[in-house]
Write a protein that holds these residues in place. Sequence first.
Motif, short mmCIF file in Angstrom:
data_model
loop_
_atom_site.label_atom_id
_atom_site.label_comp_id
_atom_site.label_asym_id
_atom_site.label_seq_id
_atom_site.Cartn_x
_atom_site.Cartn_y
_atom_site.Cartn_z
N VAL A 187 -1.36 -7.72 3.49
CA VAL A 187 -0.60 -6.53 3.88
C VAL A 187 -0.33 -6.65 5.38
O VAL A 187 -1.24 -6.96 6.15
CB VAL A 187 -1.40 -5.24 3.61
N ILE A 188 0.91 -6.42 5.77
CA ILE A 188 1.24 -6.42 7.20
C ILE A 188 1.74 -5.03 7.57
O ILE A 188 2.64 -4.50 6.90
CB ILE A 188 2.30 -7.48 7.54
N MET A 189 1.16 -4.45 8.59
CA MET A 189 1.56 -3.11 9.01
C MET A 189 2.00 -3.12 10.47
O MET A 189 1.44 -3.85 11.28
CB MET A 189 0.40 -2.13 8.84
N SER A 190 2.97 -2.29 10.77
CA SER A 190 3.49 -2.20 12.14
C SER A 190 3.71 -0.73 12.43
O SER A 190 4.31 -0.02 11.62
CB SER A 190 4.81 -2.98 12.18
N ASP A 191 3.19 -0.26 13.57
CA ASP A 191 3.36 1.16 13.87
C ASP A 191 4.33 1.36 15.02
O ASP A 191 4.78 0.40 15.64
CB ASP A 191 2.02 1.85 14.11
N ILE A 192 4.64 2.62 15.30
CA ILE A 192 5.71 2.90 16.26
C ILE A 192 5.32 2.53 17.69
O ILE A 192 6.19 2.23 18.51
CB ILE A 192 6.18 4.37 16.15
N VAL A 193 4.01 2.50 18.00
CA VAL A 193 3.64 2.12 19.37
C VAL A 193 3.66 0.61 19.58
O VAL A 193 3.63 0.13 20.71
CB VAL A 193 2.26 2.69 19.83
N GLY A 194 3.70 -0.16 18.48
CA GLY A 194 3.82 -1.60 18.63
C GLY A 194 2.65 -2.41 18.11
O GLY A 194 2.65 -3.64 18.18
N ASN A 195 1.61 -1.75 17.59
CA ASN A 195 0.49 -2.47 17.01
C ASN A 195 0.91 -3.11 15.68
O ASN A 195 1.67 -2.53 14.91
CB ASN A 195 -0.67 -1.51 16.71
#
Lengths: 355, 355
Positions: free
Chosen positions: A145-153
């Motif tokens: 699973v690859i996750m990306s959040d709005i702050v850039g993590n």
Amino acid sequence: MEDIPALARGCAVLGTGGGGDVRTGALAARRAMETYGEVPLVRLADLPEDALVVPLSGIGAPTVGHEMIYGEDEPRRVVEEVERIFGRPPTAIMSSEIGGSNGVAPVAWAAQLGLPLLDADGMGRAFPEVQMISMHVAGLPADLVIMSDIVGNVVTIRPIDGLWSERLARAVCVAAGSHALMADYILTAAQARGAVIEGTVTRALEVGRSTEGAAEPLAALQRELGAARLITGKLTDVERRTTGGFVRGTATIEGTGDDRGRTLRLELQNENLVAIEDGEVRAMVPDLITVVDTETAGAIQTESLRYGQRVAVLAWPCDPLWRTPKGLETAGPRAFGYDLEYVPVEESVKEESRG
Amino acid sequence: MEDIPALARGCAVLGTGGGGDVRTGALAARRAMETYGEVPLVRLADLPEDALVVPLSGIGAPTVGHEMIYGEDEPRRVVEEVERIFGRPPTAIMSSEIGGSNGVAPVAWAAQLGLPLLDADGMGRAFPEVQMISMHVAGLPADLVIMSDIVGNVVTIRPIDGLWSERLARAVCVAAGSHALMADYILTAAQARGAVIEGTVTRALEVGRSTEGAAEPLAALQRELGAARLITGKLTDVERRTTGGFVRGTATIEGTGDDRGRTLRLELQNENLVAIEDGEVRAMVPDLITVVDTETAGAIQTESLRYGQRVAVLAWPCDPLWRTPKGLETAGPRAFGYDLEYVPVEESVKEESRG
């Protein structure tokens, strides 16, 4: 992929809680296409066997997603990680769930990435938990699973199974502000055959178009879906809370007109899970239950349910994949904690009309 | 690395909460060396410039770690992911924090992996949060965290900064049962120069050996550490709770003997953060504060503090790195939410003895 308004209407009918407001997704899709150009819709049969397909979805509680702005960098960061891991770029992206915002927003992500969108998804509807997906039912491993959040993590999870995938992804999602972009079950076109539900973007477009210019939108939608109308009435009570990244609660509809004197209660976990009348279950997951406006036949998302709304509740059969033993084990009533034997909506509604 | 009992005693003195009970770590270290052989201790100067060093630590709440069994597969899974990302195997592993169990358990991990242990760590003590590390103070980016839990999940975090690293790692840790093995700030030997605190494994061994066969263990330990004795007395109150992966609380010590009539309060977050007497701060992070048994001079870990224990509270200076502006910003009193100007323990103790 030009008719975003119809796609958004159709996706809203197919899922009422998935990943935020469909209007936000539609807005993002239109803007991205204005900036980056048209998004071609491709069929699985058109892709070479080894083409890499990246299923994408927003993960989070819809009451948060409602106000959340989609960033432009999340899809790029996810694809950078995909390339790092697989050593090659993806060929197409796919919506993990066609229902709700997650059916529309992938148009924006595809436009931003300059990639086509696959006419398929992993649910044929929306489900609140990440392991409730056709690729899991088909036996593909939930090993990345690859996750990306709005702050850039960017977070990459290699879980031992789908339940751990859900548990860890949800924890990351909550820590990241209850919203993140997620790639799950990244697969080749060869692996996708039989493991995704094909034609669902086209289906959502058809559902969205069915009410366009119709004299009786509700009847037109009901016909298009092959849906039973469980009740027509007024929303008299809504109880909702956001816990652990989910919206849970109940909604009560009291019948009006021909349905006067009847009361239907819906149980929610992002999606409408179970419809109960007089202690009898009239429809349940994995079949679809959607609350629509009686005038426009527009679907009302979980977070938009309000006291006093005039609504009809429609219920119709899910994709046959969900009625297999593995499908029911994954997303049947017991998977949501209900001690209920699954009865297909065609039967439970028939029984009711008999009674 | 043969004297595990001395190492464990020394690590317990240098950190009272980090990653579980030192006895569990010591047991794991002895067992692993029996099975896999000796662990060579190497100095940074012995490594080639491009040697890959993997700092490892257990992350979690100590009250959970206390009962947690270390799995054998976590180090291997972390190293597999390191090799996948860096394209080469690591040369040595390092303890991220020498204080507490995290100073001893790396001997077990090194033995299991057949790798040497670097005579260095990232704290020279223990700190409860993952961004409180010398590599952060030295300006290395917190751009990669690899976590492995006991059930077999592996999570890779590419955070935008150390605070997000902490936030996401903690969320994963809690979801994984409040305990996981973590690699953080993976670096080359060249990058490590000036960015790690050297000689701390040797230092922990010296501290552990200082009380061996001593007629007055407490005095011997105090001399070895160059520590001030803040109070000698009895533990009269302990209040602890585990929230969000941390143990927080307070411990109160009432003086006995020469200290009769005095009361010292310790504030805890896994580690002893602040020591207060009559509203005056007598010692504070990043300086070290440790509660030891008056008879044996053995350190008492946060989770083992109990009513009625006869204890002395020792305080001594931290590594100079923590007293730099960036060091204090990272792990000074304000980093823990205390509105206090940092005063080195040598001064606050001197002032006290003046008063």
